[in-house]
Design an enzyme around this catalytic site. Structure first.
Site, PDB file in Angstrom:
ATOM      1  CB  CYS A 159     -57.609  -9.581   2.162  1.00  0.00           C
ATOM      2  SG  CYS A 159     -58.359  -9.531   0.521  1.00  0.00           S
ATOM      3  CG  HIS A 160     -55.073  -8.269   5.183  1.00  0.00           C
ATOM      4  ND1 HIS A 160     -55.910  -7.488   4.435  1.00  0.00           N
ATOM      5  CD2 HIS A 160     -53.853  -8.251   4.578  1.00  0.00           C
ATOM      6  CE1 HIS A 160     -55.220  -6.986   3.404  1.00  0.00           C
ATOM      7  NE2 HIS A 160     -53.982  -7.434   3.473  1.00  0.00           N
ATOM      8  N   GLY A 161     -57.435 -12.043   7.086  1.00  0.00           N
ATOM      9  CA  GLY A 161     -57.937 -12.916   8.144  1.00  0.00           C
ATOM     10  C   GLY A 161     -58.864 -12.297   9.150  1.00  0.00           C
TER      11      GLY A 161
END
Lengths: 286, 174, 416
Positions: free
Chosen positions: B138-140
């Site tokens: 999703c956001h690393g």
């Protein structure tokens, strides 16, 4: 001016017109000939009623060994058996009991797994049709609320008294009478449909369920205090009926206990409000 | 005369106060169940604790199970994964926790964690990311072989739920 | 009676609010200072009791709606889930179902009070008509609510009562399908009944506000039926009637609690603990007790009249029985309000009460035998009371002399 006497006479006639058919036809209103349901004494009846733990345990044993072969109880969870106000099994006993049953679970390997306390009682049949096929076309009713799904209708004025005695045991009275109401032979002139059995209280008198209980059928596990009860049809009927009442109303005891406290409070508070109202109104002509 | 009126007033006031107090108790007693019904019900609480068998989970294998409505990773770690986790110094960690703190003594090969990224809740992918642990797409966010956050926006390590070993192959979560 | 308000804001904050939204002023004027006849008896406490019932039903209802599932396969079990698993659920559910019965018990007392004391007469006609509207809306609400547990009575009661709409000529069948959302009572019906059951009580609340507003224009009626002449006839609503109403409300809660805690199912029907089954009709389909009188009226018309078949006749009679209530102010033209001063009226009134109870009793009996005839007689009396007896009495009755005023009528009754 219409005379008072005439008015009273008219009212009396109206009253009689209502009362006579009421008395005569009350039995008819059940839909068939007068069925005598003998009311029983239940430990959970009345405003101070409670369940007898030992009776519930015995009733559960009857349910498990006899009834659950055909009857489901899909709203009864294993964990209910160890909860307060019930048969009072321990959590370990419940865990062991649940593990004896296979529960359908699509996420489990093979679609089935051993039960846990959180599971509900598994149905003895996979579908309604299977249940009917195994029981001559009749569907054994689920036990979850059966004790509330049956009742007795009392003629006037007895149904009024029931409001004051808080009579809620009509279902178990019916069930007990049904279980003990089988006749070996039907009475004179009654022809039994094949596959049916004559029962005193069943509405059409011909019930598809064969007499499920008989003396000595269940070997009661001895209770802790060593209290022993006769292993008779009558006892089994009583115990399993009480168990069914608990299945239908597991919170009966806490409900009645709370009710007693609430009523006491309300009476006390009404008394205080009465005094307050009078004090406020003192001296006002009204 | 004045005393009599005073007496009456005190008695009257006492009555009003008593009635008011009893009434207030009644209102509170009636209100509490209406609030308490919002709390988890008995059927939900019954599933608050579950038992899970570790049988059949091979070394290097992970399973994801459901507990209290949340996904939970249960991973049977390899000795290499354990070694890698233990050789990390705490100074490198955003949320310092030793590997020992995140596992049970005598059962260090087992890692049990709630499978929600501590950033915004996505389920991270196993055996991926720069630290051979988990990676949240999703956001690393990157997690290591002990489920600790090493890079990315997640503020904390993957949460270890309360659990214990009932036997070598049976755990109880919750 | 919108008198000049005597409210003086106590502090700066109160004045600030009063200048922008005079809610406190309004409350003080209408709920505290409002001049109320000082001779009101306990029959007058039922208005406040009804407000309490409405609040109880809404609060318990909103809570139940948090746990209920309005879907045909899940509804029955979700209600059992509430009884078994939700904290306090058994009692909350019992309060709601018993509460519906208590609501109707109170509203019948309230209506019959109005009928006896002539509270429907000028200038309170609109007040009365709003009341009839509240009553009818309450019946609709209760009917739909009873369907939600999806038991046998829920389903079959819904089937029978929605069926009456098909009696309407021409539009009957399309209308029936519209109401049901299908060809039979099914999931579509259940879902919309749930939505409307949640909505209608708030409509009732709005109507109650209008009802009290309409009351506060002429002010309360009283047992003598003689209008308020001066301030000697009245007392402030607070604390005299706030405390009296509160006392009555607490007493009302005693039988309420008795039923809810000790006999929650005694007013219901065991068949509703059987899941709805469209293939099996119960032996006797019976509505809840509070709808029985109107059920009797519906069933009693079992004969055709000219081009109106019996089914339509029953529907017309049932709705007619509510319409006749609505137009009552124009049927009873007696200038004397209170039954206390109308000796002839009293006999017919009490006969009406007995008759109404009889109508209720008959609704629970099978439509067979002598019940059929008696039901017709009782329905006839119901309509005759409004359409014949009251108008005739207005003309021929010799009332008793009225007191000059309320205060005169209570002279010498001070309790010390």
């Amino acid at each position: 001016m219409i005379k008072t006497k005439t008015i009273f006479a008219a009212l009396a006639v109206v009253g009689a017109l209502l009362a006579v058919p009421a008395f005569a036809a009350e039995a008819e209103s059940g839909g068939d000939h007068a069925v005598e349901i003998e009311k029983q004494n239940w430990t959970f009846g009345g405003i101070f009623g409670t369940y007898d733990e030992h009776q519930l345990q015995r009733g559960f044993q009857v349910f498990r060994e006899v009834c659950s072969n055909c009857h489901s109880a899909r709203l009864l969870a294993f964990r209910n058996l160890s909860e307060e106000g019930g048969p009072g099994f321990s959590e370990e006993q419940v865990k062991a009991l649940a593990a004896e049953y296979q529960i359908a679970d699509p996420t489990a390997e093979g679609g089935r797994r051993p039960g846990v306390a959180a599971d509900t009682w598994p149905s003895p049949f996979a579908s309604e049709q299977e249940a009917r096929d195994a029981n001559g076309g009749a569907l054994p009713p689920d036990f979850s609320v059966l004790a509330k799904a049956r009742g007795v209708t009392d003629p006037f004025p007895f149904w009024v008294f029931n409001y004051f005695t808080a009579y809620q045991e009509g279902g178990v009275d019916y069930i007990y009478n049904l279980l003990t109401g089988y006749h070996e032979q039907p009475p004179e002139g009654v022809e039994l449909t094949p596959g049916r059995h004559y029962n005193e209280v069943y509405p059409s008198h011909q019930i598809a369920m064969a007499p499920p209980l008989q003396d000595g059928l269940v070997d009661y596990v001895e209770g802790e205090e060593g209290v022993s009860v006769p292993e008779t049809l009558d006892q089994y009927a009583r115990d399993v009926s009480a168990f069914l009442m608990w299945v239908a109303e597991p919170h009966l005891v806490s409900r009645k206990e709370a009710g007693f406290r609430v009523l006491l409070f309300l009476v006390l508070f009404a008394g205080l409000m009465w005094a307050t109202k009078n004090r406020i109104w003192k001296g006002i002509e009204h | 005369m004045a005393t009599q009126i005073e007496h009456q007033q005190t008695r009257r006031d006492f009555l009003y106060v008593a009635t008011g107090a009893v009434g207030a108790v009644g209102v509170a007693a009636a209100a509490w169940p209406l609030i308490n019904q919002l709390n988890p019900d008995a059927s939900t609480l019954a599933l608050a604790t579950i038992e899970f068998s570790l049988d059949g989970i091979e070394e290097g294998q992970s399973v994801t199970i459901l507990w209290r409505g949340l996904p939970v990773f249960v991973r049977h770690r390899t000795p290499e994964e354990i070694e890698a986790a233990r050789s990390v110094s705490l100074a490198e960690l955003k949320d310092p926790q030793t590997d020992e703190e995140r596992t049970k003594e005598g059962h260090e090969e087992w890692l049990v964690m709630i499978a929600n990224c501590t950033h915004l809740g996505c389920v991270p992918v196993g055996e991926s990311g720069d630290f051979n642990g988990w990676f949240c797409p999703c956001h690393g966010s990157h997690y290591d072989t002990a489920g600790r956050v090493r890079r990315g926006p997640a503020p904390a390590n993957l949460v270890v739920p309360p659990y214990e070993f009932l036997s070598d192959s049976l755990i109880q979560i919750g | 009676m919108s008198e000049h308000s005597t409210y003086q804001p106590g502090n700066g904050a109160e004045k600030w609010l009063d200048d922008r939204l005079p809610a406190v002023r309004f409350a003080k004027e209408h709920l505290m200072d409002f001049p109320t006849p000082k001779n009101l008896n306990y029959w007058w406490t039922f208005g406040a009791i009804l407000v309490m019932c409405l609040v109880i039903q809404i609060v318990t209802g909103v809570v139940l709606a948090m746990h209920y599932t309005p879907q045909v396969d899940l509804a029955f079990d979700s209600v059992e889930h509430i009884r078994r698993n939700v904290n306090g659920g058994r009692v909350i559910q019992a309060v709601h179902s018993v509460g519906a019965s208590m609501f109707f018990a109170a509203i019948y007392v309230h209506i019959f009070r109005g009928l006896y004391f002539g509270s429907y007469k000028a200038p309170r006609e609109v007040l009365w008509m709003i009341g009839v509207l509240i009553f009818v809306t309450l019946m609709a609400t209760a009917f739909m609510g009873y369907v939600l547990p999806w038991g046998q009575m829920s389903f079959w009661g819904a089937t029978v009562i929605t069926n009456i709409f098909s009696a309407i000529p021409i539009v009957g069948d399309p209308l029936l399908q519209l109401i049901r959302g299908g060809f039979a009572v099914d999931n579509a019906t259940l879902n919309r009944f749930f939505s409307l059951h949640y909505l209608l009580p708030f409509i009732i609340a709005a109507l109650v506000v209008l009802h009290i507003w309409a009351l506060h224009v002429p002010g309360n009626n009283n047992p003598t039926g003689v209008e308020v002449k001066s301030s000697r006839d009245t007392v402030a609503f607070h604390p005299y009637y706030t405390m009296k109403d509160l006392f009555a409300a607490v007493v009302f809660l005693i039988p309420f609690a008795w039923f809810a805690f000790f006999a929650p199912d005694i007013l219901g029907h065991p068949d509703n603990y059987i899941q709805a089954n469209s293939q099996v009709t119960p032996a006797h389909i019976v509505p809840e007790w509070y709808l029985l009188p109107f059920y009797t009226i519906l069933r009693a018309i079992d004969f055709n009249v000219l081009f109106i078949n019996s089914k339509l006749g029953g529907v017309i009679a049932m709705f007619g029985s509510m319409i006749v209530l609505l137009i009552l102010p124009w049927l009873d033209r007696s200038p004397v309000r209170s039954g206390n001063f109308r000796p002839m009226f009293r006999w017919f009134y009490w006969l009406f009460v007995i008759n109404f109870i009889a109508l209720g009793y008959l609704g629970a009996q099978p439509a067979e035998g002598i019940y059929v005839l008696i039901a017709k007689l009782c329905v006839a009396y119901y309509f005759a009371y409004f359409l014949v007896i009251l108008p005739v009495l207005s003309r021929i009755e010799m009332p008793r002399p009225l007191p000059a005023s309320i205060s005169e009528s209570v002279l010498g009754k001070a309790h010390s």
